[in-house]
Each structure stands twice: as structure tokens, then as C-alpha cells.
Write a protein that holds these residues in place. Structure first.
Motif, mmCIF file in Angstrom:
data_model
loop_
_atom_site.group_PDB
_atom_site.id
_atom_site.type_symbol
_atom_site.label_atom_id
_atom_site.label_comp_id
_atom_site.label_asym_id
_atom_site.label_seq_id
_atom_site.Cartn_x
_atom_site.Cartn_y
_atom_site.Cartn_z
ATOM 1 N N ARG A 134 -5.815 -3.870 0.001
ATOM 2 C CA ARG A 134 -6.325 -2.893 0.960
ATOM 3 C C ARG A 134 -7.281 -3.559 1.954
ATOM 4 O O ARG A 134 -7.223 -3.319 3.163
ATOM 5 C CB ARG A 134 -7.056 -1.766 0.221
ATOM 6 C CG ARG A 134 -7.483 -0.711 1.170
ATOM 7 C CD ARG A 134 -8.288 0.386 0.544
ATOM 8 N NE ARG A 134 -8.866 1.213 1.591
ATOM 9 C CZ ARG A 134 -9.942 1.938 1.462
ATOM 10 N NH1 ARG A 134 -10.574 1.979 0.298
ATOM 11 N NH2 ARG A 134 -10.395 2.647 2.468
ATOM 12 N N TYR A 150 0.330 4.906 -1.814
ATOM 13 C CA TYR A 150 -0.358 5.890 -0.970
ATOM 14 C C TYR A 150 0.418 7.211 -0.949
ATOM 15 O O TYR A 150 1.650 7.216 -0.880
ATOM 16 C CB TYR A 150 -0.491 5.329 0.455
ATOM 17 C CG TYR A 150 -1.098 6.317 1.417
ATOM 18 C CD1 TYR A 150 -2.453 6.648 1.335
ATOM 19 C CD2 TYR A 150 -0.317 6.939 2.390
ATOM 20 C CE1 TYR A 150 -3.010 7.569 2.210
ATOM 21 C CE2 TYR A 150 -0.867 7.850 3.267
ATOM 22 C CZ TYR A 150 -2.207 8.168 3.173
ATOM 23 O OH TYR A 150 -2.759 9.081 4.021
ATOM 24 N N LEU A 186 0.831 -1.205 0.000
ATOM 25 C CA LEU A 186 0.000 0.000 0.000
ATOM 26 C C LEU A 186 0.873 1.265 0.000
ATOM 27 O O LEU A 186 0.554 2.253 -0.669
ATOM 28 C CB LEU A 186 -0.930 0.006 1.223
ATOM 29 C CG LEU A 186 -2.047 -1.035 1.214
ATOM 30 C CD1 LEU A 186 -2.778 -1.032 2.544
ATOM 31 C CD2 LEU A 186 -3.033 -0.768 0.092
#
Ligand code: HEM
Length: 262
Positions: free
Chosen positions: A98, A73, A69
Motif C-alpha cells: 500500500r 480492496y 491491492l
């Protein structure tokens, strides 16, 4: 069909094991892992004793999915929400990674509580394992802080207002409260600085600290051994009847179902 030359299997095995021998000779790591895997444990441990390893597995899942992630991100109020949407809707299996991270957070906490319950019910927090209990409590607190700091990262309405409530709760505490609120916010208001520090704590500081404490925790588990259930018929210190078991008997030598393994 040509017959196999005698000793070929041994030669092949030698070649395959060469990297392990190389590593062992220089580090002793292989012997260490073997000691860890084949160390003695009480004969009557049960499924309850797997909860620590289950917590470890949950932590590893969080670490791996978190690293993935973090590659996409973007921790800024202008970009955070959109980057999470991008991960969920556009990336291949992004929704899965996620989802695993989001649900895995709860799984991790629940497993830790179950593991702690098992330790408590078996009285495994008593001498000489008090230090391991204290380390466990630290891991538990840090695990919950992980959840708190991670909750803000999507930067949606729920995340924002939940953090407002959480931070204000801290800030109303006596004496250190207002100071703590300022530190958490990184200023007077929740904004870019808050998001940046929550992100740093969530993906660097706390996971690093938890990983270090888990290492210490496992070292103590190996050093002190695990306890038998309170209803054990084999109290620690009692001599076991009969000859000692053959090495690795429980893992490789089949025994009839229900037969007692030693
Ligand atoms: C990331 C979280 C944790 C991991 C990965 C972990 C891992 C483990 C493992 C693998 C064991 C040995 C097998 C077992 O008893 O299940 C163990 C034992 C132990 N754990 Fe944990 N643990 C965690 C959290 C905690 C917490 C929250 C506590 C208590 C506050 C705790 C206290 C203990 C104690 C006292 C033992 C020794 C149990 C015995 O001797 O029977 N651990 N842990």
C-alpha cells in the motif's frame, strides 16, 4: 575428473535457446526486442535521457502494486475503509504494497514532470516529435486524474472531503460544470455510485488508456530516435569520423574510463 565432450556447451546453449528460437520463428518478437535494445542513439546522451524509462518503471510499479491491492480492496462505503485497514494491518507486507502504491503515485508524477522538463530543455518537442509531445501531455493529464480518482478509495474523512472539494470545483465551471459534477458523482451526492465509478476509472479505464498511450509513445521514440543535448558537438546529420563501431561495442567491449565510445 572426466573431460567435457567437445561441443557440449554448444548443445546446451542450443537447448536453452530453443524456446527463444521457437518464438522468433513464429512471431519475430525476439528480433523486435533486439532492435529496440541495440538501436542507434546519439553518442552524447546522458542521465537526463533515463527519465522516460524511470517514468515507465514507476508506472509498472503502480500497476503491479495496484493489482495486488485490488485483490483485497472492497469498493463500497460500508467496506472500503475496513478493507484498507485489513490490507495495512493484517496482511503480510500489505503495509509495504500500500505504501509503495501511495508514495509511488507522487514519484510517478514527479518523474513525468522531470522527464517533460528534460524534453522541453532539449527542444525535443519540435518537429518531428510534436505528436509524441502531445501524447506525453495526455499521459500526464491522465496520470494526474489517476491520483484524483484514487484519493477517494480509502473512504476516510480526508478522502471524502478532498473529493467533495475536487468535484465541487469542477461543478462550478461555466456551462458544462454542473453536468460534469453530476457525472463525476454519479448522482446528486457523493456515495456508493461515486466510489464505484472512481474505482472503475482508477483501476481499469485510465491505466488501460495510459498503457496504450505509453505503447504509442515508445513506438514513436524508437521510430524517430532521441535528440542530442543542445550543446552537442555531434549535430544530427553530420558524418562521424572514423570507421563504424563494432556491433554492441558500448555494451560488451570494455573501454578505458573516460574514453569516448562510438
Ligand atoms: C508514463 C509517462 C511517460 C513515459 C513512460 C515516457 C517514456 C519515454 C521514454 C522511455 C523516452 C525515450 C528516452 C527519454 O527521452 O527519456 C521518451 C521520450 C520522449 N517523451 Fe516521454 N514518457 C512519458 C511521459 C512524457 C510526457 C509527460 C511528455 C511531455 C509532455 C513526454 C514527451 C516525450 C518526448 C517529446 C520524447 C522524445 C524525446 C527525444 O527525442 O529526446 N513524455 N519518453
Amino acid at each position: 575428473m572426466a573431460k567435457k565432450k567437445p561441443g557440449r556447451k554448444d548443445e546446451l546453449l542450443k537447448i536453452l535457446l530453443y524456446p527463444l528460437d521457437w518464438l522468433e520463428e513464429r512471431s519475430g518478437l525476439v528480433g523486435g526486442v533486439r532492435y529496440f535494445l541495440f538501436r542507434k542513439v546519439p553518442g552524447d546522451i546522458s542521465w537526463g535521457h533515463t527519465l522516460g524509462s524511470a517514468s515507465l518503471t514507476a508506472f509498472i510499479v503502480q500497476a503491479v502494486t495496484g493489482v495486488i491491492l485490488a485483490m483485497y480492496y472492497k469498493p463500497h462505503p460500508d467496506t472500503a475503509y475496513e478493507s484498507i485497514r485489513h490490507i495495512t494491518d493484517d496482511l503480510w507486507a500489505g503495509w509495504l504494497v500500500r505504501g509503495m502504491h501511495r508514495w509511488g503515485a507522487s514519484v510517478f508524477i514527479i518523474l513525468m514532470f522531470l522527464h517533460m522538463g528534460r524534453v522541453f530543455l532539449y527542444g525535443a518537442y519540435k518537429y518531428p516529435r510534436e505528436l509524441n509531445w502531445i501524447i506525453g501531455v495526455l499521459i500526464l493529464v491522465m496520470g494526474m486524474m489517476e491520483g484524483f480518482f484514487g484519493y477517494l478509495l480509502p473512504w476516510d474523512q480526508t478522502a471524502y472531503w478532498a473529493t467533495v472539494v475536487g468535484v465541487n470545483l469542477q461543478a462550478t465551471g461555466p456551462f458544462v460544470g454542473p453536468f460534469l459534477g453530476d457525472i463525476l458523482r454519479g448522482g446528486a451526492e457523493i456515495g456508493p455510485d461515486t466510489l464505484a465509478r472512481f474505482y472503475s476509472l482508477h483501476m481499469l479505464v485510465l491505466p488501460g488508456a495510459i498503457a496504450g498511450l505509453i505503447g504509442l509513445h515508445l513506438y514513436l521514440v524508437v521510430r524517430l530516435g532521441v535528440v542530442s543535448p543542445p550543446w552537442t558537438t555531434e549535430p544530427a546529420g553530420d558524418e562521424r569520423p572514423g570507421p563504424p563501431p563494432a556491433a554492441r561495442s558500448g555494451l560488451v567491449a570494455p573501454s578505458p574510463r573516460g574514453a569516448r565510445r562510438r
